[in-house]
Motif scaffolding. Structure first.
Motif, PDB file in Angstrom:
ATOM      1  N   ARG A 177       0.835  -1.201   0.000  1.00 31.08           N
ATOM      2  CA  ARG A 177       0.000   0.000   0.000  1.00 31.08           C
ATOM      3  C   ARG A 177       0.870   1.251   0.000  1.00 31.08           C
ATOM      4  O   ARG A 177       0.674   2.167  -0.788  1.00 31.08           O
ATOM      5  CB  ARG A 177      -0.900   0.042   1.248  1.00 31.08           C
ATOM      6  N   ASP A 205      -0.093  -0.826  -5.302  1.00 34.81           N
ATOM      7  CA  ASP A 205      -0.841  -1.567  -4.292  1.00 34.81           C
ATOM      8  C   ASP A 205      -0.785  -3.087  -4.391  1.00 34.81           C
ATOM      9  O   ASP A 205      -0.798  -3.774  -3.376  1.00 34.81           O
ATOM     10  CB  ASP A 205      -2.317  -1.156  -4.342  1.00 34.81           C
ATOM     11  N   SER A 206      -0.797  -3.639  -5.600  1.00 38.93           N
ATOM     12  CA  SER A 206      -0.831  -5.095  -5.747  1.00 38.93           C
ATOM     13  C   SER A 206       0.435  -5.622  -6.387  1.00 38.93           C
ATOM     14  O   SER A 206       0.446  -6.739  -6.911  1.00 38.93           O
ATOM     15  CB  SER A 206      -2.049  -5.514  -6.592  1.00 38.93           C
ATOM     16  N   ALA A 222       3.077  -7.223  -2.350  1.00 45.05           N
ATOM     17  CA  ALA A 222       1.694  -7.474  -1.916  1.00 45.05           C
ATOM     18  C   ALA A 222       1.582  -8.843  -1.247  1.00 45.05           C
ATOM     19  O   ALA A 222       2.108  -9.844  -1.739  1.00 45.05           O
ATOM     20  CB  ALA A 222       0.746  -7.400  -3.103  1.00 45.05           C
ATOM     21  N   ASP A 281      -5.469  -6.439   4.243  1.00 42.02           N
ATOM     22  CA  ASP A 281      -4.997  -5.242   4.932  1.00 42.02           C
ATOM     23  C   ASP A 281      -4.904  -5.552   6.422  1.00 42.02           C
ATOM     24  O   ASP A 281      -5.933  -5.645   7.103  1.00 42.02           O
ATOM     25  CB  ASP A 281      -5.972  -4.088   4.688  1.00 42.02           C
ATOM     26  N   VAL A 330      -7.867  -2.905  -4.073  1.00 39.04           N
ATOM     27  CA  VAL A 330      -6.830  -1.914  -4.344  1.00 39.04           C
ATOM     28  C   VAL A 330      -6.600  -1.845  -5.850  1.00 39.04           C
ATOM     29  O   VAL A 330      -7.053  -2.694  -6.619  1.00 39.04           O
ATOM     30  CB  VAL A 330      -5.501  -2.260  -3.632  1.00 39.04           C
ATOM     31  N   SER A 331      -5.855  -0.832  -6.277  1.00 39.83           N
ATOM     32  CA  SER A 331      -5.530  -0.686  -7.691  1.00 39.83           C
ATOM     33  C   SER A 331      -4.632  -1.836  -8.156  1.00 39.83           C
ATOM     34  O   SER A 331      -3.818  -2.359  -7.390  1.00 39.83           O
ATOM     35  CB  SER A 331      -4.815   0.641  -7.922  1.00 39.83           C
TER      36      SER A 331
END
Length: 434
Positions: free
Chosen positions: A173, A178-179, A184, A333, A342-343
């Motif tokens: 994050r 994000d991924s 991640a 999270d 998430v994006s």
């Protein structure tokens, strides 16, 4: 390289610049300066509140994002009004820093949205913004920008240096990607990756340049030396000869060697392999990579079966088992003890990734490929605006906008204009990084 301008439709140019103007917010709450959100307000909702967090719906209009404003400033600082908003954003971040020097990655007018530190990008934002405003250097000096960005860099060195002497990424994050497959799903503060460390090299160089401009030669010398020491450590520890790429590391007690610590997976034959991600290209953006290593990486970047798509750079290569271009990804999270959307940085095309790759291609003398990437990026946004009336933050290979579903994403999409001009930014000594 000669400057070759690529045609941008007037509709796209106007949409990006007017969208950026509509993303400027007046001082409010804890923010005592004009500041820049990544997108204009979504028209369908009540625009009177600045407290709402609607990130899950793709509405980022009520927050100040560290990396968005820093990179958008590469283009927006050309405009005096927008440069003021970039400088104001910098001051909003610094004014709300923690007493230990930590600048947080997302701030909102009435509260800190996330406790994680920002990327090391504040000094880079400072250099970009002060170039575009009247008396920028004097104003930065009066606002004590230099000691505050130095304090942030020292915080990162003190609190986030890992066992290999490289910076740890706080989380996927906090990386802003994000991924991304290199971080991640892994525990926070456990990965020493090429992205966070490349940005720290750029930040230390930017601090050195800001100090030099202010006549603080001792500070300039110390940070220039730190930057080059970190760049050398990236070259020594993160380059993998067998895979011809930069990798991420996770320190393991009792590991028999460095290879056991590479963030990877077992392929279909059961062989342990590093995970592949676009962020492995970032040392090329900063000029850290030796020429032979850059050439090896460009083989993958420019391969249509891997990263090179009709719309730009895939963030995970298409021939990878983990490649996908879904609009969103569910990631656990730990702060909330739940999975949240998430994006997606595990395959889609992002203008930011295109820009970094474009600059890397320029830096290493691949002028024609850089121009072609600029053409593809401009065409991507032009077609999206024509077909949907808006712009998106990421795209699939067919140029379909994936996210957000409403509103128009401006942020670092403005870098398409920088790419279209074909400019090589002004060199500051040998620091071609701003």
């Amino acid at each position: 390289m000669s400057s070759v301008e690529i045609r941008v439709s007037e509709a796209l140019r106007a949409h990006l610049i007017e969208g950026a103007r509509r993303s400027v917010r007046a001082p409010i709450g804890r923010f005592r300066h004009p500041w820049l959100a990544p997108m204009p307000r979504v028209e369908e909702r009540d625009a009177t509140s600045s407290e709402d967090d609607r990130f899950a719906s793709g509405d980022y209009a009520n927050a100040l994002f560290h990396h968005d404003v820093s990179e958008a400033a590469i283009e927006l600082a050309r405009d005096p009004e927008l440069a003021e908003a970039c400088f104001g954003s910098l001051l909003c971040f610094l004014d709300n820093a923690a007493p230990n020097g930590c600048v947080r990655r997302i701030e909102m007018p009435f509260r800190t949205r996330d406790p994680e530190p920002a990327k090391p990008c504040m000094a880079q934002l400072a250099l970009r913004a002060i170039d575009g405003i009247d008396d920028g250097l004097a104003r930065a000096d009066a606002a004590r920008v230099l000691p505050r960005v130095v304090a942030f860099a020292e915080y990162l060195e003190r609190e986030t240096t890992g066992m290999h002497g490289l910076l740890l990424t706080p989380s996927a994050r906090a990386s802003g990607f994000d991924s991304d497959v290199l971080t991640a799903g892994l525990p926070d503060f456990s990965v020493e990756g090429p992205d966070t460390n490349t940005f720290m090299v750029l930040e230390l160089r930017a601090i050195a340049e800001l100090a030099r401009l202010l006549g603080e030669d001792a500070i300039a010398r110390v940070h220039a030396e730190k930057a080059e020491a970190l760049a050398e450590r990236i070259e020594t520890l993160l380059w993998d000869d067998a895979e011809r790429t930069y990798v991420a590391l996770r320190w393991q007690h009792g590991a028999s060697g460095r290879r056991d610590e590479i963030v990877g997976h077992r392929d279909e034959r059961g062989v342990q392999r590093p995970l592949r991600s676009w962020i492995s290209m970032l040392p090329l953006y900063a000029g850290i990579a030796a020429p032979d290593r850059a050439a090896a990486m460009f083989d993958a970047v420019l391969d249509p079966a891997q990263h090179w798509s009709p719309s730009g750079v895939r963030t995970v290569p298409a021939d990878d088992v983990y490649f996908h271009q879904a609009p969103r990804v569910m990631v656990y999270d730990p702060r909330r003890s739940e999975r949240r959307p998430v994006s997606n940085w595990s395959g889609p095309i992002w203008v930011l990734a295109n820009y970094y790759t474009y600059r890397a291609l320029q830096r290493y003398g691949r002028a024609e490929e850089a121009r072609e990437l600029a053409r593809r990026t401009v065409r991507l946004l032009d077609d999206d605006l024509r077909d949907t009336g808006a712009l998106h933050e990421c795209y699939d290979d067919s140029a379909r906008g994936l996210w957000p579903r409403r509103g128009t994403f401006i942020s670092w999409n403005v870098l398409a204009l920088t790419m279209a001009r074909g400019e090589t930014p002004i060199l500051r000594g040998e620091q071609e990084n701003f």
